[in-house]
Each structure stands twice: as C-alpha cells, then as structure tokens.
Design an enzyme around this catalytic site. Sequence first.
Site, PDB file in Angstrom:
ATOM      1  CG  ASN A  16     -16.005  -1.054   0.427  1.00 48.49           C
ATOM      2  OD1 ASN A  16     -16.256  -1.535  -0.669  1.00 48.49           O
ATOM      3  ND2 ASN A  16     -15.086  -0.108   0.589  1.00 48.49           N
TER       4      ASN A  16
ATOM      5  CB  VAL B 166      -6.806  -1.497   7.641  1.00 51.52           C
ATOM      6  CG1 VAL B 166      -8.048  -2.308   7.405  1.00 51.52           C
ATOM      7  CG2 VAL B 166      -5.570  -2.348   7.500  1.00 51.52           C
ATOM      8  CG  ASP B 167     -10.388  -1.132   1.776  1.00 53.25           C
ATOM      9  OD1 ASP B 167      -9.568  -1.739   1.051  1.00 53.25           O
ATOM     10  OD2 ASP B 167     -11.572  -0.948   1.465  1.00 53.25           O
TER      11      ASP B 167
ATOM     12  CB  SER C  30     -16.074  -4.728  12.277  1.00 50.21           C
ATOM     13  OG  SER C  30     -16.689  -5.243  11.112  1.00 50.21           O
TER      14      SER C  30
ATOM     15  CE1 TYR D 299     -18.116  -0.245   6.845  1.00 48.20           C
ATOM     16  CE2 TYR D 299     -17.726  -2.595   6.908  1.00 48.20           C
ATOM     17  CZ  TYR D 299     -17.977  -1.447   6.181  1.00 48.20           C
ATOM     18  OH  TYR D 299     -18.101  -1.517   4.813  1.00 48.20           O
TER      19      TYR D 299
HETATM   20  N1  AR6 Z   1      -2.586  -1.510   9.956  1.00 48.04           N
HETATM   21  C1  AR6 Z   1      -3.291  -2.150  10.907  1.00 48.04           C
HETATM   22  N2  AR6 Z   1      -4.495  -1.724  11.362  1.00 48.04           N
HETATM   23  C2  AR6 Z   1      -4.976  -0.579  10.831  1.00 48.04           C
HETATM   24  C3  AR6 Z   1      -4.305   0.172   9.823  1.00 48.04           C
HETATM   25  C4  AR6 Z   1      -3.054  -0.353   9.387  1.00 48.04           C
HETATM   26  N3  AR6 Z   1      -2.332   0.262   8.443  1.00 48.04           N
HETATM   27  N4  AR6 Z   1      -5.058   1.259   9.516  1.00 48.04           N
HETATM   28  C5  AR6 Z   1      -6.154   1.210  10.298  1.00 48.04           C
HETATM   29  N5  AR6 Z   1      -6.107   0.119  11.108  1.00 48.04           N
HETATM   30  P1  AR6 Z   1     -11.173   0.241   9.522  1.00 48.04           P
HETATM   31  P2  AR6 Z   1     -13.671  -1.331   9.452  1.00 48.04           P
HETATM   32  C6  AR6 Z   1      -7.074  -0.357  12.095  1.00 48.04           C
HETATM   33  O1  AR6 Z   1     -11.939   1.498   9.606  1.00 48.04           O
HETATM   34  O2  AR6 Z   1     -14.083  -0.795  10.755  1.00 48.04           O
HETATM   35  C7  AR6 Z   1     -12.975   1.268   5.014  1.00 48.04           C
HETATM   36  O3  AR6 Z   1     -13.254   2.530   4.453  1.00 48.04           O
HETATM   37  C8  AR6 Z   1      -8.008   0.649  12.726  1.00 48.04           C
HETATM   38  O4  AR6 Z   1      -7.342   1.338  13.776  1.00 48.04           O
HETATM   39  O5  AR6 Z   1     -10.001   0.188   8.621  1.00 48.04           O
HETATM   40  O6  AR6 Z   1     -13.804  -2.809   9.202  1.00 48.04           O
HETATM   41  C9  AR6 Z   1     -13.497   0.117   4.157  1.00 48.04           C
HETATM   42  O7  AR6 Z   1     -13.496   0.426   2.787  1.00 48.04           O
HETATM   43  C10 AR6 Z   1      -9.085  -0.274  13.270  1.00 48.04           C
HETATM   44  O8  AR6 Z   1      -8.690  -0.806  14.529  1.00 48.04           O
HETATM   45  O9  AR6 Z   1     -12.118  -1.010   9.075  1.00 48.04           O
HETATM   46  C11 AR6 Z   1     -14.875  -0.083   4.699  1.00 48.04           C
HETATM   47  O10 AR6 Z   1     -15.789   0.781   4.065  1.00 48.04           O
HETATM   48  C12 AR6 Z   1      -9.113  -1.433  12.270  1.00 48.04           C
HETATM   49  O11 AR6 Z   1      -7.942  -1.276  11.453  1.00 48.04           O
HETATM   50  C13 AR6 Z   1     -14.758   0.280   6.150  1.00 48.04           C
HETATM   51  O12 AR6 Z   1     -13.647   1.156   6.252  1.00 48.04           O
HETATM   52  C14 AR6 Z   1     -10.334  -1.472  11.373  1.00 48.04           C
HETATM   53  O13 AR6 Z   1     -10.715  -0.150  11.006  1.00 48.04           O
HETATM   54  C15 AR6 Z   1     -14.453  -0.928   7.011  1.00 48.04           C
HETATM   55  O14 AR6 Z   1     -14.486  -0.536   8.352  1.00 48.04           O
END
Ligand code: AR6
Length: 195
Positions: free
Chosen positions: A36, A45-46, A133, A137
């Site tokens: 973020n 993932v973060d 995203s 997001y």
């Molecule tokens: N390895 C690979 N992919 C993953 C993992 C992992 N360990 N964990 C989740 N994913 P998101 P965004 C996938 O929500 O939409 C956070 O709170 C998940 O299934 O992680 O960009 C940040 O701090 C999805 O397909 O990221 C921001 O506030 C993808 O990663 C916000 O979320 C992205 O999901 C960013 O949101």
Amino acid sequence: MYNALMKKFLIKNCALLLKQGDITKEKVDAIVNAANSMLAGGGGVDGAIHEAGGPMIEEECRKIREMQGGCPAGEAVITPGGKLLAKYVIHTVGPVWQGGNAGEEELLRSSYRNSLLLAVKSGLYFVSLPSISTGSYGYPVDQAARVALTEVTGFLNKVRPYKLRQVSFVLFSEDILNIYRTVLEDIVVRSNFQP
Ligand code: AR6
C-alpha cells in the site's frame, strides 16, 4: 517459444514462467510485493511477505517513508529481503479498482513496468511477481492478467540491455493460474510472438 506444459515462454534470453505457489517461498533475486502507498504492511501477499521476511523489511519501509513519504500507486521501491530466501523485495502499489474508468489500467501497467525497471537498474537476474491488485484492491483477475502479461512481455521485448533471465508470475490459486495461462496463450497466438 512457448512450452504449454511447463507454462514457460522465452522472450529473447529471458524465461517468462507462470506457476502456482506462495511467493514468500521463492529463492530468487527479488520478489515483488503488492503493497500500500504508506508501505505500512497489511494483509494478503503484503502480510505474508512481512511475516516471512521479519522486521528488517518493516524497518527499511519506515526509512523510505521518512525519506519520500511512501510510494504512490504505480511506482516501486526496493528493500532487502530480510529472512526471506529472496535477496530483495520490490514493493509496488497497484490501483484500487473503482470500476475501470479511473486510470486503473495505466496504474497497473506502471506497477509492473516500474517494478521490472527497478529490477533491471539493480542488476537482478531472477524476479517473481504476484497478481498485483487482484485481492483486496478488487481488480477483476481476467482484466488484470491481460494488463500484467501484455506489459511484462512488452517490457521484456523492448527494454535492453538487461540481465534478467527469469520472470515468474507466482499465482496463489489454480484458478488464477488458469486465467493467466489462458490469457498468455491468447497473447502468444494473437501476436504471433517470435522469440
Ligand atoms: N503468494 C502469492 N500470491 C499471494 C499470496 C502469496 N503468499 N498471498 C496472497 N496472494 P492482495 P492487492 C495473492 O490482496 O489486491 C494489502 O493489505 C492473492 O490471492 O495481496 O494488490 C496491502 O497492504 C491475490 O491474487 O494485494 C494493500 O493494502 C494477489 O496476491 C492491499 O492489500 C493480490 O492480492 C493490496 O491489495
């Protein structure tokens, strides 16, 4: 050259891979984090990257926040990987989906482009990317996959010279992997891509 079985695609000297997995387990030069704009950590993932990498990543994010106030959507910054197997984490901030008419596509393109540019500037060889995203997001995965794959294949075709030898999309579920695979096959067929 596209190897459907291995889901592997060669662009010049760089392999583009699609695989299912947990990006925190990648043993590469850098993994990309979907962060973020405050680089404050979070869920998805973060959260997984901060959890696995330990406090060093948070500390480096804090220093970047102090120096430049965070990281706007579409941009990228780099920190060490702490306890991760990856040497570095490239933190990028994707757009929040607002229906598709708020510049989301260009911001998502910038996130991938600036992440890879930072990898190239840092002289890295192996980089792994998540599906930016498409979790909290809310970017629809099929649309995000097309943006991600056209941007990354375009980047690898255009930007030179670079040391990159492997760029992998590490996708969390089989469903997401299948969407990315279908989109990549479509891009390859449509563009008659020549490595
Ligand atoms: N390895 C690979 N992919 C993953 C993992 C992992 N360990 N964990 C989740 N994913 P998101 P965004 C996938 O929500 O939409 C956070 O709170 C998940 O299934 O992680 O960009 C940040 O701090 C999805 O397909 O990221 C921001 O506030 C993808 O990663 C916000 O979320 C992205 O999901 C960013 O949101």
